[in-house]
Design a protein around this motif. Sequence first.
Motif, PDB file in Angstrom:
ATOM      1  N   GLU A 107     -14.571  -1.940   7.092  1.00 24.34           N
ATOM      2  CA  GLU A 107     -15.448  -1.445   8.155  1.00 24.34           C
ATOM      3  C   GLU A 107     -16.251  -0.215   7.745  1.00 24.34           C
ATOM      4  O   GLU A 107     -16.744   0.518   8.590  1.00 24.34           O
ATOM      5  N   THR A 108     -16.331   0.095   6.462  1.00 22.25           N
ATOM      6  CA  THR A 108     -17.124   1.225   5.986  1.00 22.25           C
ATOM      7  C   THR A 108     -17.535   0.960   4.546  1.00 22.25           C
ATOM      8  O   THR A 108     -16.880   0.178   3.854  1.00 22.25           O
ATOM      9  N   ILE A 109     -18.653   1.596   4.119  1.00 20.48           N
ATOM     10  CA  ILE A 109     -18.961   1.565   2.691  1.00 20.48           C
ATOM     11  C   ILE A 109     -19.126   2.988   2.176  1.00 20.48           C
ATOM     12  O   ILE A 109     -19.788   3.237   1.182  1.00 20.48           O
ATOM     13  N   ASP A 110     -18.493   3.952   2.891  1.00 17.48           N
ATOM     14  CA  ASP A 110     -18.443   5.329   2.401  1.00 17.48           C
ATOM     15  C   ASP A 110     -17.456   5.371   1.230  1.00 17.48           C
ATOM     16  O   ASP A 110     -16.281   5.044   1.395  1.00 17.48           O
ATOM     17  N   VAL A 111     -17.946   5.771   0.046  1.00 17.81           N
ATOM     18  CA  VAL A 111     -17.087   5.654  -1.138  1.00 17.81           C
ATOM     19  C   VAL A 111     -15.905   6.619  -1.079  1.00 17.81           C
ATOM     20  O   VAL A 111     -14.922   6.429  -1.784  1.00 17.81           O
ATOM     21  N   ASP A 112     -15.964   7.661  -0.209  1.00 19.68           N
ATOM     22  CA  ASP A 112     -14.820   8.558  -0.079  1.00 19.68           C
ATOM     23  C   ASP A 112     -13.639   7.862   0.595  1.00 19.68           C
ATOM     24  O   ASP A 112     -12.503   8.259   0.407  1.00 19.68           O
ATOM     25  N   ARG A 113     -13.955   6.860   1.398  1.00 16.92           N
ATOM     26  CA  ARG A 113     -12.880   6.194   2.139  1.00 16.92           C
ATOM     27  C   ARG A 113     -12.439   4.904   1.483  1.00 16.92           C
ATOM     28  O   ARG A 113     -11.559   4.211   1.992  1.00 16.92           O
ATOM     29  N   LEU A 114     -13.023   4.570   0.346  1.00 16.21           N
ATOM     30  CA  LEU A 114     -12.590   3.407  -0.423  1.00 16.21           C
ATOM     31  C   LEU A 114     -11.689   3.905  -1.542  1.00 16.21           C
ATOM     32  O   LEU A 114     -12.079   3.961  -2.699  1.00 16.21           O
ATOM     33  N   ASN A 115     -10.473   4.360  -1.163  1.00 17.36           N
ATOM     34  CA  ASN A 115      -9.634   5.057  -2.139  1.00 17.36           C
ATOM     35  C   ASN A 115      -8.354   4.303  -2.419  1.00 17.36           C
ATOM     36  O   ASN A 115      -7.346   4.895  -2.764  1.00 17.36           O
ATOM     37  N   ILE A 116      -8.392   2.976  -2.302  1.00 14.06           N
ATOM     38  CA  ILE A 116      -7.154   2.209  -2.431  1.00 14.06           C
ATOM     39  C   ILE A 116      -6.648   2.222  -3.873  1.00 14.06           C
ATOM     40  O   ILE A 116      -5.456   2.083  -4.125  1.00 14.06           O
ATOM     41  N   LEU A 117      -7.542   2.446  -4.838  1.00 15.72           N
ATOM     42  CA  LEU A 117      -7.129   2.481  -6.244  1.00 15.72           C
ATOM     43  C   LEU A 117      -6.860   3.903  -6.724  1.00 15.72           C
ATOM     44  O   LEU A 117      -6.641   4.122  -7.905  1.00 15.72           O
ATOM     45  N   ARG A 118      -6.935   4.894  -5.795  1.00 11.74           N
ATOM     46  CA  ARG A 118      -6.771   6.285  -6.220  1.00 11.74           C
ATOM     47  C   ARG A 118      -5.296   6.665  -6.159  1.00 11.74           C
ATOM     48  O   ARG A 118      -4.605   6.330  -5.214  1.00 11.74           O
ATOM     49  N   TRP A 119      -4.800   7.361  -7.165  1.00 18.53           N
ATOM     50  CA  TRP A 119      -3.382   7.756  -7.152  1.00 18.53           C
ATOM     51  C   TRP A 119      -3.213   9.138  -6.547  1.00 18.53           C
ATOM     52  O   TRP A 119      -4.165   9.891  -6.444  1.00 18.53           O
TER      53      TRP A 119
END
Lengths: 166, 109
Positions: free
Chosen positions: B97-109
């Motif tokens: 529901e967003t394409i803000d790259v700050d909130r696409l952090n599923i691969l961030r450790w």
Amino acid sequence: MVIWAFLVFAVLAVVFTTLAVVHRSPVVNVLSLVMVFFFLAAIYAVLGMDFLAAIQLIVYSGAVLVLFLFVIMLLNIRRVERFGSGRPVQAALGAAAAIAVGALVVWAVRGLAPVTGGVTPDAFAGGTAAPIGRMLMTTYLFPFELISVVLVAALVGAIALARRES
Amino acid sequence: MIAVPVPWILALSAVLFVLGALGVLLRRNAIVIFLGVEIMLNAANLAFVAFAMERAGSGSVSSAISGQLFVFFVIGVAAAEAAVGLALFIAIHRLKETIDVDRLNILRW
């Protein structure tokens, strides 16, 4: 005359690029990028590259940016974050990195082009479409075929990615 | 007729490239980042054109045509890239529901 046309189009291109990068509304970003690509096509035309000017208008302004607008309206994105907002340290580092990359580019191409003298559009008398087409079908035949395969692969990939799984 | 100096075209190309890089590094909306990439590709095209003009100026018209063909190929690759990238955004937006790259952090450790 040619040089004044170039200067006017160059300044307008820089102004609209700035607008495309900093404005908060994605629709305004894309529409100002349409203007930028229009001015770049005008610069190509002023320099005598008629074929490039045409494909810049048809492919970039006509196809790619319409696709951008279509996606923005499909996803209903109205306003996004302010330019450089949040995380001041990262924003400063990013700006410094961009300017450093620009300085690197200037340093790399410095000395490759003559500082004095210049070229007039007369070099391409008779238009560029015929020699480009001839070269596309002889010297660059393999890259030409390859790019059509790339475009078909991108088409299939885009449909496969955006398709709703049922 | 006064000619356009080749370094001026290169300078415009460098300015556009820096503006595009600023867009890529400082914005967080994926579509605006993508616009920055398109600006950088066009700056590179302008550099190709500048050097094609320089070749034409020194009398080698066939290598000037080659320079324009590289622009042609870059535009083709950019079109393919835009199609795939925007399809990715649609797929991501459906999921998050967003394409803000700050909130696409599923691969961030």
